[in-house]
Design a protein around this motif. Structure first.
Motif, PDB file in Angstrom:
ATOM      1  N   ILE A 104      42.092  44.463  43.168  1.00  0.00           N
ATOM      2  CA  ILE A 104      43.382  44.860  43.754  1.00  0.00           C
ATOM      3  C   ILE A 104      43.227  45.265  45.218  1.00  0.00           C
ATOM      4  O   ILE A 104      44.089  44.994  46.050  1.00  0.00           O
ATOM      5  CB  ILE A 104      43.995  46.018  42.920  1.00  0.00           C
ATOM      6  N   THR A 105      42.106  45.897  45.540  1.00  0.00           N
ATOM      7  CA  THR A 105      41.922  46.358  46.919  1.00  0.00           C
ATOM      8  C   THR A 105      41.271  45.291  47.794  1.00  0.00           C
ATOM      9  O   THR A 105      40.933  45.558  48.940  1.00  0.00           O
ATOM     10  CB  THR A 105      41.054  47.640  46.970  1.00  0.00           C
ATOM     11  N   ALA A 127      41.831  39.289  36.360  1.00  0.00           N
ATOM     12  CA  ALA A 127      41.623  40.712  36.078  1.00  0.00           C
ATOM     13  C   ALA A 127      40.644  40.890  34.920  1.00  0.00           C
ATOM     14  O   ALA A 127      39.759  41.751  34.961  1.00  0.00           O
ATOM     15  CB  ALA A 127      42.954  41.391  35.753  1.00  0.00           C
ATOM     16  N   VAL A 135      38.512  45.630  38.248  1.00  0.00           N
ATOM     17  CA  VAL A 135      39.915  45.289  38.487  1.00  0.00           C
ATOM     18  C   VAL A 135      40.469  46.021  39.709  1.00  0.00           C
ATOM     19  O   VAL A 135      41.259  45.472  40.482  1.00  0.00           O
ATOM     20  CB  VAL A 135      40.776  45.517  37.217  1.00  0.00           C
ATOM     21  N   TRP A 136      40.001  47.240  39.930  1.00  0.00           N
ATOM     22  CA  TRP A 136      40.469  47.974  41.117  1.00  0.00           C
ATOM     23  C   TRP A 136      39.933  47.317  42.398  1.00  0.00           C
ATOM     24  O   TRP A 136      40.633  47.195  43.394  1.00  0.00           O
ATOM     25  CB  TRP A 136      40.046  49.451  41.031  1.00  0.00           C
ATOM     26  N   ARG A 137      38.680  46.866  42.339  1.00  0.00           N
ATOM     27  CA  ARG A 137      38.108  46.157  43.484  1.00  0.00           C
ATOM     28  C   ARG A 137      38.919  44.900  43.780  1.00  0.00           C
ATOM     29  O   ARG A 137      39.185  44.554  44.925  1.00  0.00           O
ATOM     30  CB  ARG A 137      36.664  45.788  43.180  1.00  0.00           C
ATOM     31  N   ALA A 175      36.694  44.710  48.736  1.00  0.00           N
ATOM     32  CA  ALA A 175      35.865  45.510  49.635  1.00  0.00           C
ATOM     33  C   ALA A 175      35.124  46.592  48.849  1.00  0.00           C
ATOM     34  O   ALA A 175      35.403  46.823  47.683  1.00  0.00           O
ATOM     35  CB  ALA A 175      36.734  46.151  50.711  1.00  0.00           C
TER      36      ALA A 175
END
Lengths: 373, 387
Positions: A367-368, A355, A363-365, A371
């Motif tokens: 988690i998802t 992270a 960090v959001w990328r 993509a």
């Protein structure tokens, strides 16, 4: 409701919930095999290997479920192995299914070594290898090898020359085993070896085998933990409905049901995390995102093990705190398995580092699943 | 033997992931251009009609509504992805939130053709915003205790009572009011409730602010004094109000807003920790890893529930599980952030200090709204066969 309509309903439910008919059939078959052979017996302290159960599992092709057919396995995918290991975890089946198929079967087959029938195990370690005239002298010791005393072959992943890795297939008779155990009294043995084997007992390990073995171990334990946690939840729900105090079932006390609901949340999150990990390994273990998904599954299941087992024992009261009670078959395993192949502290460190490397925008990328842009 | 509490998920298809990329790029451009500053709990506090209209222009409002009503005929999962991207970016989505999330679907399910024509195209265009009129001073978790009365009069109904916690009533156009249309039946407290569409400019409606801990005005008390609602503004069937309001609860309990309210703070925490470059064994690193692992698992759980709901399965228990776990997670982000970074929360500051301040002051609401977690655990327990 008659049986047929119950079946139809179940199948409709599974269709909508994304669980394939194949997975449902496999789960039912595994349950019938395990259910017929295991009776929640708490007679012995040790998790004694069950040879009769092993024979049935072997006859039905479940012991090498995900090992390729070319190597003598059943050629199933990770989703099949996941069903089997979850169920085996829930039944506390005293057989090395994870070790035989997901670890040793894979390691031996990938290294061009024969995959024998019978229980197998695998471990990463260090052995000294000296080759001479078609023979290889193998010496060294290995710690806490799962089920080693029952294994027909111990597959050992060792560092090879020029940075590669090798796999040594140690036959049962070539080792001296010092018995040890984990918290659930499953065999975790010391292995001493000082012998000469034919040169073809050693094969080149596939690229990245050490990393993959660790991930496979973590995924296997995550699945077993998940099954065990689901079983613990089932036991507490049943107990709370049956046990009466103050003239009513303890399930009538909100203080009790609130705790069980908290445990259910942990169990649900475990299942979602392991489902995601199993989906991610469908294309192999090489991708970084896969390593992360497996790490998250092991971290979540290991962390939940403590919470769920604690609530399960609290709900069961003093009667669950004894050798005689079947609850311990799953809770002691949860306490043992959460430490194996990296506990939550280990994996949280790995996830946290990823992270940080991803940064506040990435960090959001992460988690998802990498993509998007 | 082992019983699944959650439906199995499936990977999102490439088209949906492509849509995610578009939304992510749009949000990032909007931040760069100064159109919005990322904030926590934006689905309550980020009221920005202009931003809502920019989303509408791109087809990101009313996504799942049919095209004939101005919608876009897209899937629940496509809407999910757009929503989670906007929440993760901390974008101001509050203005259209209620209309887009539950009013549209309710009108499609229970509304008359005239009601749909009247509201849906404007909802999809970001030109009509709604509130919710369920809670009352004496009816919180116990929703069946609502006392707002609907008395039948010539041509319609007359509503009298007080609704509270109506987000955005002072800026929205209308709300769905849950009212008692026949006296309490003590053997079935859920009977005799009905839903009415009340436009806020109707005579007899008074809107008073209820200020949040931050001092901000999002919530309102809406006092209804003999407000006339014509028969054609009854939603669904008279007497079926309870069934109608509870039928959509699984959608709102399991959505990404139940675990992303403090995500902008978590992202900022990653930035703050990055300045200190902790090593892998550090407590801070592990704490961060634990939060990231938890949110990843929660998201998988929430997505699996969304996919299953889309296929028509009831998922009340998994939805309640998402909300209980997710809202506690949102609060734990706040606790970790304040302990891992030596920055005091500052409600008039910027960056991390401001995000932290908003998050601390909004946190008590996370586990209250949409059904308190204690009540949800009761739902879970019943689903497990307890009680």
């Amino acid at each position: 409701m008659n049986e047929q309509s119950a079946l139809n309903e179940q199948s409709a439910l599974n269709e909508h919930s994304g669980i394939s008919d194949h997975a449902t059939e496999l789960a039912e078959m595994v349950r019938s095999v395990l259910g017929d052979h295991l009776d929640d017996s708490t007679a012995g302290l040790d998790a004694e290997f069950d040879p009769a159960l092993w024979s049935v599992l072997e006859e039905t092709g479940l012991t090498l479920l995900s090992t390729p057919e070319s190597a003598g396995g059943s050629g199933g995918g990770p989703a099949d192995a996941a069903v089997l290991l979850s169920e085996a975890g829930g039944y506390a089946a005293p057989v090395p299914l994870a070790e035989t198929d997901l670890l040793a079967g894979w390691l031996l087959a990938e290294s061009g070594l024969p995959v024998s029938t019978g229980p197998l195990t695998a471990v990463a370690g260090e052995l000294s290898l000296r080759r001479s005239a078609g023979r290889v002298a193998v010496a060294g010791s290995l710690d806490r090898v799962p089920w080693a005393r029952h294994a027909r072959t111990v597959a050992v992943l060792v560092p090879g020359p020029d940075g590669g890795e090798l796999v040594v297939a140690l036959p049962a008779g070539s080792c001296s085993v010092t018995e040890g155990s984990n918290l659930a009294r499953e065999p975790r043995d010391g292995v001493e070896v000082d012998t000469e084997l034919p040169a073809d007992a050693v094969g080149p390990a596939p690229q990245g085998a050490g990393r993959e073995l660790a991930l496979r171990g973590a995924l296997a334990r995550a699945l077993q933990l998940c099954g065990a946690a689901e079983r613990a939840l089932e036991l507490m729900v049943r107990h709370a409905g049956e046990r009466e105090q103050f003239g009513r079932p303890i399930a009538r006390f909100q203080a009790v049901t609130q705790q069980i609901a908290l445990a259910a949340g942990e169990v649900a999150a475990c299942r979602a995390a392991t489902d995601a990990a199993v989906r991610s390994v469908a294309d192999g273990f090489a991708a970084e995102a896969t390593a992360l998904a497996v790490g998250i599954a092991k971290s979540r299941t290991s962390a939940a093990a403590g919470t769920v087992a604690a609530i399960a024992h609290q709900v069961h009261g003093a009667m669950g705190f004894t050798l005689e009670h079947r609850l311990r078959l799953v809770t002691t395993r949860m306490w043992a398995w959460r430490e194996e192949y990296g506990n939550e502290a280990h994996w949280d460190g790995v996830i946290g580092a990823a992270a940080l490397a991803a940064g506040p925008e990435g960090v959001w990328r992460m988690i998802t699943g990498g993509a998007g842009h | 033997m082992t019983r699944r509490l959650v439906p199995a998920g499936a990977p999102l298809d490439p088209e949906t992931e492509q849509l995610r990329g578009q939304v992510r790029e749009f949000a990032s451009q909007q931040i760069t251009s100064g159109a919005f500053t990322p904030r926590c709990d934006v689905w309550l506090s980020g009221w920005d009609p202009a931003f809502s209209r920019r989303l509408a222009e791109r087809g990101w409002l009313g996504m799942t509504m049919p095209r004939e009503y101005g919608g876009h005929g897209r899937s629940t999962l496509e809407r999910y992805v757009v929503t989670e991207e906007l929440l993760a970016a901390g974008a101001p989505v509050a203005a259209h939130w209620v209309a887009d999330r539950q009013i549209g679907p309710s009108l499609l399910r229970f509304g008359t053709e005239a009601q749909r024509q009247r509201y849906l195209p404007r909802i999809a265009a970001g030109e009509c915003f709604f509130g919710i009129g369920m809670s009352e001073p004496d009816a919180g978790s116990d929703l069946a205790a609502v006392r707002t009365r609907a008395a039948q009069v010539a041509g319609g109904w007359e509503l009298t009572g007080t609704k509270v916690w109506t987000s955005g009533a002072h800026q929205a156009d209308a709300f769905f009011a849950l009212a008692r249309s026949s006296p309490v039946d003590t053997t079935d407290r859920h009977a005799g409730l009905s839903q009415f569409i009340v436009e806020f400019d109707s005579p007899g409606v008074e809107i008073r602010p209820i200020r949040l801990l931050t001092g901000a005005h999002h919530f309102n008390e809406v006092v209804l004094d003999r407000v006339f609602v014509p028969d054609d503004m009854v939603l669904g069937e008279i007497g079926q109000g309870w069934k109608q309001v509870t039928s959509e609860l699984a959608f709102e309990r399991s959505g990404p807003e139940r675990f992303l309210s403090t995500f902008p703070l978590l992202a900022a925490l990653v930035g703050e920790l990055g300045h200190h470059a902790p090593s892998a064994g550090d407590t801070a690193m592990r704490e961060l890893g634990s939060l990231v692992g938890r949110i990843a698992a929660l998201r998988q759980l929430s997505l699996a529930v969304a996919a299953s709901l889309a296929s028509g399965q009831a998922q009340d228990v998994p939805a309640a599980l998402v909300k209980d776990l997710g809202t506690r997670f949102e609060g734990d982000v706040v606790e970790a952030a304040r302990q891992l970074v030596a920055v005091e929360p500052d409600p008039s500051g910027a960056g991390f200090a401001r995000l932290l301040a908003d998050a601390v002051l909004h946190k008590p609401g996370f586990t209250l709204r949409g059904g308190t977690n204690e009540i949800l655990r009761g739902v879970i327990a019943r689903g497990l066969g307890l009680r």
